[in-house]
Write an enzyme that holds these catalytic residues in place. Structure first.
Site, PDB file in Angstrom:
ATOM      1  N   ILE A  88     -17.448  16.443   3.198  1.00  0.00           N
ATOM      2  CA  ILE A  88     -16.016  16.613   2.914  1.00  0.00           C
ATOM      3  C   ILE A  88     -15.315  16.985   4.212  1.00  0.00           C
ATOM      4  O   ILE A  88     -15.673  17.968   4.865  1.00  0.00           O
ATOM      5  CB  ILE A  88     -15.796  17.711   1.850  1.00  0.00           C
ATOM      6  CG1 ILE A  88     -16.440  17.277   0.522  1.00  0.00           C
ATOM      7  CG2 ILE A  88     -14.313  18.014   1.677  1.00  0.00           C
ATOM      8  CD1 ILE A  88     -16.318  18.309  -0.588  1.00  0.00           C
ATOM      9  N   SER A 100       0.840  -1.204   0.000  1.00  0.00           N
ATOM     10  CA  SER A 100       0.000   0.000   0.000  1.00  0.00           C
ATOM     11  C   SER A 100       0.871   1.249   0.000  1.00  0.00           C
ATOM     12  O   SER A 100       1.981   1.251   0.565  1.00  0.00           O
ATOM     13  CB  SER A 100      -0.863   0.010   1.261  1.00  0.00           C
ATOM     14  OG  SER A 100      -1.480   1.275   1.424  1.00  0.00           O
ATOM     15  N   TYR A 140      -1.655   0.384  10.409  1.00  0.00           N
ATOM     16  CA  TYR A 140      -1.858  -0.280   9.108  1.00  0.00           C
ATOM     17  C   TYR A 140      -0.626  -0.097   8.220  1.00  0.00           C
ATOM     18  O   TYR A 140      -0.119  -1.053   7.633  1.00  0.00           O
ATOM     19  CB  TYR A 140      -3.107   0.294   8.430  1.00  0.00           C
ATOM     20  CG  TYR A 140      -3.301  -0.120   6.991  1.00  0.00           C
ATOM     21  CD1 TYR A 140      -3.704  -1.413   6.669  1.00  0.00           C
ATOM     22  CD2 TYR A 140      -3.079   0.777   5.942  1.00  0.00           C
ATOM     23  CE1 TYR A 140      -3.877  -1.796   5.331  1.00  0.00           C
ATOM     24  CE2 TYR A 140      -3.254   0.418   4.623  1.00  0.00           C
ATOM     25  CZ  TYR A 140      -3.657  -0.878   4.314  1.00  0.00           C
ATOM     26  OH  TYR A 140      -3.826  -1.252   2.986  1.00  0.00           O
TER      27      TYR A 140
HETATM   28  N1  LIG Z   1      -8.577  -0.168  -1.206  1.00  0.00           N
HETATM   29  C1  LIG Z   1      -7.486   0.571  -1.401  1.00  0.00           C
HETATM   30  O1  LIG Z   1      -7.564   1.744  -1.780  1.00  0.00           O
HETATM   31  C2  LIG Z   1      -6.107  -0.033  -1.150  1.00  0.00           C
HETATM   32  C3  LIG Z   1      -4.998   0.781  -1.393  1.00  0.00           C
HETATM   33  C4  LIG Z   1      -3.727   0.241  -1.239  1.00  0.00           C
HETATM   34  C5  LIG Z   1      -3.575  -1.096  -0.901  1.00  0.00           C
HETATM   35  N2  LIG Z   1      -4.659  -1.866  -0.661  1.00  0.00           N
HETATM   36  C6  LIG Z   1      -4.435  -3.292  -0.365  1.00  0.00           C
HETATM   37  O2  LIG Z   1      -5.091  -4.044  -1.381  1.00  0.00           O
HETATM   38  C7  LIG Z   1      -5.515  -5.305  -0.863  1.00  0.00           C
HETATM   39  C8  LIG Z   1      -6.992  -5.540  -1.169  1.00  0.00           C
HETATM   40  O3  LIG Z   1      -7.763  -4.472  -0.616  1.00  0.00           O
HETATM   41  P1  LIG Z   1      -9.333  -4.289  -0.943  1.00  0.00           P
HETATM   42  O4  LIG Z   1      -9.610  -2.828  -0.967  1.00  0.00           O
HETATM   43  O5  LIG Z   1      -9.717  -5.132  -2.098  1.00  0.00           O
HETATM   44  O6  LIG Z   1      -9.959  -4.813   0.421  1.00  0.00           O
HETATM   45  P2  LIG Z   1     -11.138  -5.838   0.709  1.00  0.00           P
HETATM   46  O7  LIG Z   1     -11.464  -5.703   2.168  1.00  0.00           O
HETATM   47  O8  LIG Z   1     -12.245  -5.672  -0.269  1.00  0.00           O
HETATM   48  O9  LIG Z   1     -10.425  -7.249   0.447  1.00  0.00           O
HETATM   49  C9  LIG Z   1      -9.579  -7.862   1.389  1.00  0.00           C
HETATM   50  C10 LIG Z   1     -10.065  -9.303   1.540  1.00  0.00           C
HETATM   51  O10 LIG Z   1      -9.178  -9.972   2.463  1.00  0.00           O
HETATM   52  C11 LIG Z   1      -9.990 -10.857   3.204  1.00  0.00           C
HETATM   53  N3  LIG Z   1      -9.328 -11.204   4.450  1.00  0.00           N
HETATM   54  C12 LIG Z   1      -9.131 -10.405   5.544  1.00  0.00           C
HETATM   55  N4  LIG Z   1      -8.541 -11.106   6.516  1.00  0.00           N
HETATM   56  C13 LIG Z   1      -8.340 -12.355   6.031  1.00  0.00           C
HETATM   57  C14 LIG Z   1      -7.772 -13.533   6.590  1.00  0.00           C
HETATM   58  N5  LIG Z   1      -7.295 -13.550   7.851  1.00  0.00           N
HETATM   59  N6  LIG Z   1      -7.711 -14.641   5.832  1.00  0.00           N
HETATM   60  C15 LIG Z   1      -8.220 -14.644   4.564  1.00  0.00           C
HETATM   61  N7  LIG Z   1      -8.785 -13.555   3.978  1.00  0.00           N
HETATM   62  C16 LIG Z   1      -8.841 -12.430   4.730  1.00  0.00           C
HETATM   63  C17 LIG Z   1     -11.286 -10.095   3.458  1.00  0.00           C
HETATM   64  O11 LIG Z   1     -12.341 -10.955   3.832  1.00  0.00           O
HETATM   65  C18 LIG Z   1     -11.495  -9.394   2.134  1.00  0.00           C
HETATM   66  O12 LIG Z   1     -12.342 -10.125   1.275  1.00  0.00           O
HETATM   67  C19 LIG Z   1      -5.173  -5.278   0.622  1.00  0.00           C
HETATM   68  O13 LIG Z   1      -3.946  -5.966   0.805  1.00  0.00           O
HETATM   69  C20 LIG Z   1      -4.992  -3.798   0.939  1.00  0.00           C
HETATM   70  O14 LIG Z   1      -4.108  -3.602   2.018  1.00  0.00           O
HETATM   71  C21 LIG Z   1      -5.936  -1.365  -0.758  1.00  0.00           C
END
Ligand SMILES: NC(=O)c1ccc[n+]([C@@H]2O[C@H](COP(=O)([O-])OP(=O)(O)OC[C@H]3O[C@@H](n4cnc5c(N)ncnc54)[C@H](O)[C@@H]3O)[C@@H](O)[C@H]2O)c1
Length: 295
Positions: A195, A111, A135
């Site tokens: 906002i 991230s 985080y």
């Molecule tokens: N959304 C954003 O803007 C953003 C930005 C940068 C990085 N990320 C990273 O991208 C990735 C996906 O994010 P997202 O927005 O799709 O989130 P999301 O919450 O939609 O998806 C994450 C998934 O991980 C699963 N999960 C959580 N704990 C778990 C566990 N212990 N075992 C198995 N599965 C588990 C959740 O059930 C969920 O379905 C993450 O690694 C997040 O840190 C997200």
């Protein structure tokens, strides 16, 4: 290639399944049920911290895309131990399983939170890492484990640092959803969009489908053992975001409320590296991505 996606029921995970399935066999794991009906047969109910279960899942895989995570900054402040357990210990168990299975590539979805407050813009991969939240710390720590594990166990890896991605597949019911999901939910409910602060803070918004496409290109490239940003390369202020939504939907009321404490003022990705190394170019303009919420 046989590719295992962790977090396959999530926003990015679901697009990864769709995008990677075009040229690969894909399976996924998650602790929750997928929203996309066709993904049900592909997803095993497995927690990434269940070592024996992830080892069984990884045996089949040639490649792993590790996207499962505790994704909320707010929750990481409330429950840092849960955040660390899922994001650090969970990543370690995936790394161990990947190494035992001898997979060819381990992609870690990190991230932009690892950077903290930008010292210059746009933020490139050499920018100092100075996370502002538990985080950000857990994502950075997991990155370091991926790098060191990769180097010491001969496990090829890629670390991808997405900026703010969005899509209609983000969970609107989550109390921790991102700004676009919140604004769209409010508009659909006939409520004002709120906002925080003066709205001049900028974010780099990229559609989750573009991020999945960037991951597919990276997996299929020869590029290995590298850390790459993923974003649009453009900054959009929250005021601009609200204006675009107001131009798409009628009767949008915009209100300003108190700023969020500890918020980063500006965030824009330098995407030169991913452009040069894997030929990635984001395809979905923000307005088009926002319109898709109202189809
Ligand atoms: N959304 C954003 O803007 C953003 C930005 C940068 C990085 N990320 C990273 O991208 C990735 C996906 O994010 P997202 O927005 O799709 O989130 P999301 O919450 O939609 O998806 C994450 C998934 O991980 C699963 N999960 C959580 N704990 C778990 C566990 N212990 N075992 C198995 N599965 C588990 C959740 O059930 C969920 O379905 C993450 O690694 C997040 O840190 C997200």
């Amino acid at each position: 290639m046989n590719i295992l996606v962790t977090g396959g029921a999530g926003q990015l995970g679901s697009y990864l399944i769709d995008t990677l399935s075009a040229g690969h066999e894909v399976r996924a794991l998650d602790i929750r049920e997928p929203v996309i009906e066709e993904h049900h047969p592909l997803i095993s109910h497995v927690d990434i911290r269940d070592q024996a279960a992830v080892e069984r899942e990884c045996e089949w895989a040639d490649g792993i895309v590790h996207a499962a995570a505790q994704v909320s900054v707010e929750r990481s402040i409330e429950e840092p131990e849960v955040d660390a357990d899922i994001n650090i210990i969970g990543t370690l168990s995936m790394l161990k399983a990947a190494s035992l299975a001898g997979v060819g590539i381990f992609v870690y979805i990190s991230s932009s939170a690892v950077y903290g407050d930008p010292k210059y813009l746009p933020v490139d991969e050499a920018h100092p890492r100075n996370p502002k939240s538990p985080y950000g710390i857990s994502k950075l720590t997991a990155e370091e484990y991926v790098r060191v594990y990769g180097e010491s166990r001969d496990l090829d890896y890629l670390i991808i640092r997405p900026f703010n991605f969005y899509s209609s597949r983000a969970d609107p019911g989550s109390p921790y959803s991102g700004v676009i999901t919140k604004f769209v939910s409010n508009i659909k409910a006939g409520e004002p969009i709120l906002i925080e602060g003066d709205g001049e803070q900028t974010r780099d918004f990229v559609h989750a489908l573009d991020v999945a496409e960037m991951v597919r290109r990276s997996v299929e490239s020869q590029v290995r053992n590298l850390t790459m940003n993923c974003g649009s390369g453009k900054g959009t202020s929250i005021n601009e975001l609200a204006e675009v939504l107001a131009s798409i939907c009628e009767n949008v009321e915009i209100r300003h409320v108190a700023p969020r404490i500890g918020d980063i003022k500006h965030s824009i990705a330098d995407i030169s590296l991913v452009r040069d190394f894997v030929g990635f170019e984001p395809k979905i303009p923000l307005r088009e991505g926002l319109i898709s919420f109202f189809d």
